[in-house]
Write an enzyme that holds these catalytic residues in place. Structure first.
Site, PDB file in Angstrom:
ATOM      1  N   GLU A 137      18.030   4.467  14.937  1.00 61.54           N
ATOM      2  CA  GLU A 137      16.625   4.729  15.275  1.00 61.54           C
ATOM      3  C   GLU A 137      15.731   4.199  14.160  1.00 61.54           C
ATOM      4  O   GLU A 137      16.175   4.051  13.026  1.00 61.54           O
ATOM      5  CB  GLU A 137      16.401   6.231  15.482  1.00 61.54           C
ATOM      6  CG  GLU A 137      16.801   7.071  14.285  1.00 61.54           C
ATOM      7  CD  GLU A 137      16.871   8.556  14.608  1.00 61.54           C
ATOM      8  OE1 GLU A 137      15.815   9.159  14.725  1.00 61.54           O
ATOM      9  OE2 GLU A 137      18.001   9.089  14.722  1.00 61.54           O
ATOM     10  N   LYS A 139      13.180   3.992  11.128  1.00 54.69           N
ATOM     11  CA  LYS A 139      12.821   4.902  10.044  1.00 54.69           C
ATOM     12  C   LYS A 139      11.306   4.858   9.891  1.00 54.69           C
ATOM     13  O   LYS A 139      10.734   3.874   9.425  1.00 54.69           O
ATOM     14  CB  LYS A 139      13.488   4.503   8.728  1.00 54.69           C
ATOM     15  CG  LYS A 139      13.159   5.460   7.599  1.00 54.69           C
ATOM     16  CD  LYS A 139      14.034   5.200   6.382  1.00 54.69           C
ATOM     17  CE  LYS A 139      13.858   6.276   5.321  1.00 54.69           C
ATOM     18  NZ  LYS A 139      12.545   6.238   4.666  1.00 54.69           N
ATOM     19  N   ASP A 141       7.720   5.306   8.597  1.00 53.18           N
ATOM     20  CA  ASP A 141       7.159   5.354   7.250  1.00 53.18           C
ATOM     21  C   ASP A 141       5.920   6.246   7.244  1.00 53.18           C
ATOM     22  O   ASP A 141       4.802   5.785   7.073  1.00 53.18           O
ATOM     23  CB  ASP A 141       6.815   3.939   6.784  1.00 53.18           C
ATOM     24  CG  ASP A 141       6.501   3.902   5.296  1.00 53.18           C
ATOM     25  OD1 ASP A 141       6.834   4.875   4.602  1.00 53.18           O
ATOM     26  OD2 ASP A 141       5.918   2.910   4.840  1.00 53.18           O
ATOM     27  N   TYR A 249      12.457  13.687  15.039  1.00 52.80           N
ATOM     28  CA  TYR A 249      13.755  13.029  15.160  1.00 52.80           C
ATOM     29  C   TYR A 249      14.919  13.936  14.798  1.00 52.80           C
ATOM     30  O   TYR A 249      16.050  13.476  14.706  1.00 52.80           O
ATOM     31  CB  TYR A 249      13.813  11.771  14.295  1.00 52.80           C
ATOM     32  CG  TYR A 249      13.327  12.027  12.886  1.00 52.80           C
ATOM     33  CD1 TYR A 249      14.061  12.826  12.012  1.00 52.80           C
ATOM     34  CD2 TYR A 249      12.120  11.519  12.448  1.00 52.80           C
ATOM     35  CE1 TYR A 249      13.607  13.097  10.754  1.00 52.80           C
ATOM     36  CE2 TYR A 249      11.659  11.782  11.173  1.00 52.80           C
ATOM     37  CZ  TYR A 249      12.416  12.571  10.329  1.00 52.80           C
ATOM     38  OH  TYR A 249      11.956  12.854   9.078  1.00 52.80           O
ATOM     39  N   LYS A 345      17.596  -1.484   5.489  1.00 56.10           N
ATOM     40  CA  LYS A 345      16.299  -2.168   5.501  1.00 56.10           C
ATOM     41  C   LYS A 345      16.519  -3.666   5.526  1.00 56.10           C
ATOM     42  O   LYS A 345      17.037  -4.221   4.557  1.00 56.10           O
ATOM     43  CB  LYS A 345      15.495  -1.814   4.249  1.00 56.10           C
ATOM     44  CG  LYS A 345      15.223  -0.341   4.096  1.00 56.10           C
ATOM     45  CD  LYS A 345      14.207  -0.073   2.999  1.00 56.10           C
ATOM     46  CE  LYS A 345      13.981   1.425   2.901  1.00 56.10           C
ATOM     47  NZ  LYS A 345      12.779   1.800   2.198  1.00 56.10           N
ATOM     48  N   CYS A 445     -28.733 -11.210  -1.409  1.00 54.53           N
ATOM     49  CA  CYS A 445     -27.914 -10.655  -0.344  1.00 54.53           C
ATOM     50  C   CYS A 445     -27.533 -11.775   0.632  1.00 54.53           C
ATOM     51  O   CYS A 445     -28.412 -12.485   1.116  1.00 54.53           O
ATOM     52  CB  CYS A 445     -28.681  -9.562   0.384  1.00 54.53           C
ATOM     53  SG  CYS A 445     -27.896  -9.081   1.934  1.00 54.53           S
ATOM     54  N   CYS A 448     -29.526 -11.262   4.088  1.00 57.86           N
ATOM     55  CA  CYS A 448     -30.985 -11.331   4.246  1.00 57.86           C
ATOM     56  C   CYS A 448     -31.668 -12.112   3.142  1.00 57.86           C
ATOM     57  O   CYS A 448     -32.870 -12.332   3.198  1.00 57.86           O
ATOM     58  CB  CYS A 448     -31.567  -9.920   4.306  1.00 57.86           C
ATOM     59  SG  CYS A 448     -31.455  -9.043   2.736  1.00 57.86           S
ATOM     60  N   CYS A 469     -27.559  -4.557  -1.686  1.00 59.38           N
ATOM     61  CA  CYS A 469     -28.763  -5.225  -1.206  1.00 59.38           C
ATOM     62  C   CYS A 469     -29.906  -4.214  -1.257  1.00 59.38           C
ATOM     63  O   CYS A 469     -29.788  -3.110  -0.757  1.00 59.38           O
ATOM     64  CB  CYS A 469     -28.547  -5.733   0.213  1.00 59.38           C
ATOM     65  SG  CYS A 469     -30.077  -6.159   1.056  1.00 59.38           S
ATOM     66  N   CYS A 475     -32.978  -5.733   5.890  1.00 57.39           N
ATOM     67  CA  CYS A 475     -31.729  -6.494   5.913  1.00 57.39           C
ATOM     68  C   CYS A 475     -31.041  -6.375   7.287  1.00 57.39           C
ATOM     69  O   CYS A 475     -30.684  -5.278   7.707  1.00 57.39           O
ATOM     70  CB  CYS A 475     -30.803  -5.980   4.822  1.00 57.39           C
ATOM     71  SG  CYS A 475     -29.223  -6.813   4.777  1.00 57.39           S
TER      72      CYS A 475
END
Ligand code: AMP
Ligand code: ZN
Length: 812
Positions: A137, A139, A141, A249, A345, A445, A448, A469, A475
């Site tokens: 099955e 694993k 994470d 599980y 793995k 910016c 703008c 900004c 903006c």
């Protein structure tokens, strides 16, 4: 809405939500869109905020989180939660030696697969068996959790901790909708402990980070980290807002139920209504397992078809377990891991990828913060093609010395938003220069052309310095983000105004600020061009009508939603609803004595610190100075104490529980000074005043969940009713409490101020006694109601009952 109508609607909503939860989380076959689901759920919450007596312990809203905890209780695991042994990763040849990618990966993986064969051989020798069945099955994470069901009811949830003892995170796990509160078993066992992982689905995690970023907060580095961080929050209401899920599980301590094989466990859990993994394989023997592994897990080492691409959550290997559980006790365990299972793995799953950083672009967020983003030469990393990665901020770029043109290492192991891990310095081309954000954007910016400045911004973790900004009002990027924030689900829930639509609305000038939406003509919206001039693509009649309907709905949403939607700095969803529940409308928030009190308290604390005669840093130098400072300090302390008392009386603060908590004087306010100041400043600003004015013109009057009554013995108090009262029904009593400015809660906790006990009270009374919560009998309760001004006097109302649930109690 009358209480009767509310109750009927509430029951309907509860039934529907439960059914959809199961369809969505367990069957993975949703019957309605997320949007529709959210609407149902929001309706339930809004309803319960208005009629707290409808809240029952198993209402789906209880998943929304109870009171904050002081800390987690430690729980000892009856069966330890162990680690898993990993197949030793074998040395693998470097990539240069094998030009064919798939073949190279297969070679690398081969050595570890051989280790699996010898593991199988050893086991069979020990057990004297020719053949062993295995379950393979994914694993997951995520973060390990253990969930206990007693007689089929969810009673306890615990973290793995050190494997022997974990933290009691029941309140947080209750908020996870994929964990059923009751198992679907006819005759449930006395005890069933199930084990699994809490996780965030990749798309949910990405959305969460986008949301954090648009709120000006720090995103999480990866989904696992976000999950772990969320489960450790002490406020379940915050947990409830995070998109956590769970998958199971295995089992731990059980009474009254037995399993013979691991496959049987997986099948049974699913039958009980618990979410299990969508893919797992029962294998005849190790040869069969390896065949499935090649075909299903690594897809012959062609990444596009790899198992990781099929699952909605992150995995970092496969777990292989001996299927026959009766053999488990005969297999010797390792130091911290059982002997019957092993993790494999695939080597290429843990490998980082290298690519070239072509450019750095800069995005502008809702609050004007400039965020650098890496534009990469597209590269395939763990299941998907990556062409952009976050660079967080300028300091991060400096620390890693990342330069345009560099070859960089990208990692996604556990990270959804890929990250630049490091620079391969040896591959740096000639002529690169250290990155300087100000210079990079030409001091303006990028959205703008307005001025930018480096200033402190608050993130989830505190303060950080960032370029911002300064052109707040003009903006376009900030306008778009504000519009998106305003229309998001948790705010005013106006479907269809996001992404490109928001951009085009701002670009076309149809909308300049969010409230313009309410004056937008449906025809204009329908004609909005989402494409280009050459290839036009209009928003359309039907969509425009939907937006119109959503806007109509938004007009009557409660105060908390509106307060949140305004996007006031430092005012998240919880804060917005907390403030809303103490105020009548936006005007009263704008000039709130409660918020002013909170701000003043902080000022007083600061002033007091400066004159504190016992200061170690700055002690008085003369006797005269000492005397003068003592006097000043005392005056400040008295003012603070008076304000603290007022806030506590109004229910907007509580006395500090421990010394050192809450500072000067010791009281903990419902909303902190940063948020309080931010709210007051917003409404005092021209922008905030304009909002109030426009809402008036638009005839939009968001209402607080209840009318705040300031003062009086019940204002801000939380009461719990138990037993039968002779003068009023539960509903009538609740209504009176609300009118007196109090709350009615369904269960007793240490936050309960009074328990009102009538005839034949239930266990709530015992709980109240155990917690030392004051108990009122009917006479005492009546007296407080009279004092609060919601009842005339005892003589007149004795024995006199109000009409049906919808009738108004007799009030002044
Ligand atoms: P580790 O902490 O890396 O030693 O791995 C052990 C942990 O993997 C267990 O405590 C589980 O929380 C977790 N795990 C994830 N998926 C599974 C699975 N399918 N079966 C067993 N454990 C799993
Ligand atoms: Zn700008």
């Amino acid at each position: 809405m009358t209480l009767d109508q509310a109750r009927k609607r509430h029951a309907e909503l509860v039934r529907e939500i439960r059914m959809h939860d199961h369809a969505y989380y367990v069957e993975a076959r949703p019957k309605i869109s997320d949007r529709e689901y959210d609407r149902l759920f929001q309706e339930l919450l809004d309803l319960e905020r208005q009629f707290p007596e409808l809240v029952t312990p198993d209402s789906p809203s209880q998943r929304v989180g109870g009171q904050p905890l002081e800390g987690f209780r430690r729980i000892r695991h009856r069966v330890p939660m162990l680690s898993l042994e990993k197949v030793r990763p074998a040395d693998h040849p470097t990539r240069a030696e094998e030009p064919d990618d798939a073949l190279r990966k297969q070679r690398q993986d081969q050595n570890t697969l051989n280790e699996l064969r010898s593991w199988d051989l050893n086991l069979r020798k020990q057990l004297r068996l020719d053949r062993l069945e295995y379950v393979m099955e994914p694993k997951v994470d995520g973060v390990s959790i253990s969930v206990h069901y007693e007689k089929g009811r969810f009673v306890l949830g615990v973290t793995r901790g050190d494997g022997t003892t974990g933290d009691d995170i029941t309140a947080n796990l209750r908020t996870i909708r994929s964990i059923p509160l009751a198992l679907q078993i006819q005759d449930p066992p006395a005890h069933l402990e199930v084990r699994g992982e809490a996780y965030m689905a990749l798309k949910d995690f990405e959305a969460l980070n986008r949301q954090l970023e648009s709120a000006g907060e720090e995103p999480f580095p990866n989904a696992r980290n976000a999950t772990a961080g969320t489960l450790k929050l002490l406020d379940p209401r915050l947990v409830a807002q995070r998109p956590l899920r769970a998958v199971f599980y295995g089992i731990g301590h059980c009474e009254g139920i037995e399993f013979r094989t691991h496959a049987e466990v997986l099948q049974s859990l699913r039958r009980f209504g618990l979410p299990t993994q969508p893919e797992w394989w029962l294998c005849r023997d190790m040869d069969h397992l390896l065949e499935i592994y090649r075909r299903e897990v690594v897809a012959d080492y062609r990444e596009e078809k790899d198992l990781r691409a099929r699952l909605p959550y992150e995995i970092d290997g496969v777990v292989i377990k001996v299927n026959d559980m009766t053999l488990w006790p005969r297999i010797p365990a390792k130091a911290r891991a059982p002997g019957y299972a092993i993790v494999h793995k695939p080597i290429h799953w843990i490998e980082p990828a290298e690519t070239v950083l072509k450019a750095i672009t800069v995005q502008v967020g809702r609050t004007g913060v400039l965020t650098p983003v890496a534009e990469l030469e597209p590269v395939f990393v763990q299941g998907s093609t990556i062409s952009r990665a976050t660079l967080h901020n300028e300091d991060e770029i400096r620390r890693k010395d990342i330069r345009i043109g560099d070859t960089v290492v990208i990692r996604k192991a556990g990270m959804v938003i890929p990250e630049v891990v490091e620079v391969v310095k040896s591959k740096r081309p000639a002529g690169t220069r250290p990155f300087d954000l100000f210079e990079h954007v030409g001091g303006r910016c990028p959205a703008c052309g307005g001025p930018i400045a480096r200033e402190p911004v608050s993130t989830g973790e505190g303060q950080e310095v960032a370029w911002r900004c300064q052109n707040v009002a003009g903006c376009p990027a900030q306008k778009v983000r504000r519009l998106e924030f305003f229309t998001q689900r948790k705010a005013l829930d106006i479907e269809g105004i996001g992404g490109i639509v928001a951009e085009k609305l701002i670009e076309s000038g149809l909308v300049d600020e969010p409230l313009d939406l309410f004056e937008l003509k449906t025809e204009d919206l329908a004609r909005l061009n989402l494409g280009t001039e050459e290839a036009p693509r209009v928003f359309g009649e039907k969509n425009a009508r939907k937006v119109r309907e959503a806007l109509e709905r938004a007009r009557t949403l409660p105060l908390g939603r509106w307060l949140f939607a305004l996007g006031i700095p430092n005012v998240g969803e919880v804060t917005a609803h907390d403030i809303a529940s103490f105020h009548e409308d936006l005007e009263s928030v704008a000039r709130s004595p409660l918020l002013q009190g909170v701000v003043r308290l902080e000022e007083l604390a600061r002033e007091a610190e400066a004159v504190n005669p016992h200061s170690r840093k700055n002690p008085p130098r003369t006797e005269a100075e000492r005397r003068r400072r003592t006097e000043q300090y005392e005056a400040l302390r008295q003012e603070a104490e008076r304000i603290g008392r007022e806030l506590i009386e109004a229910g907007f603060a509580r006395p500090a529980a421990r010394s050192g908590e809450g500072g000067f004087p010791a009281c903990v306010t419902k909303v902190g000074p940063v948020a309080a100041r931010s709210v007051l400043e917003f409404f005092a600003s021209p922008a905030g005043k304009r909002v109030l004015q426009r809402l008036k013109t638009l005839k939009i009057h968001p209402r607080g969940a209840r009318t705040a009554v300031s003062g009086g013995p019940l204002a801000g108090k939380t009461l719990v009713l138990t037993g039968t009262l002779s003068s009023w029904t539960r509903e009538e009593a609740s209504e009176l409490i609300r009118q007196a400015g109090g709350h009615v809660a369904g269960s007793v906790s240490k936050n309960t101020d009074y328990v009102v006990a009538g005839e034949s009270p239930g266990s709530k009374l015992d709980k109240a006694r155990a917690l030392g919560v004051p108990v009122l009998d009917e006479a005492a309760f009546r007296k407080l109601l009279v004092e609060a001004g919601v009842l005339k006097d005892s003589a007149q109302t004795t024995g006199q009952r109000y009409g049906g649930g919808s009738a108004q109690p007799e009030l002044f």
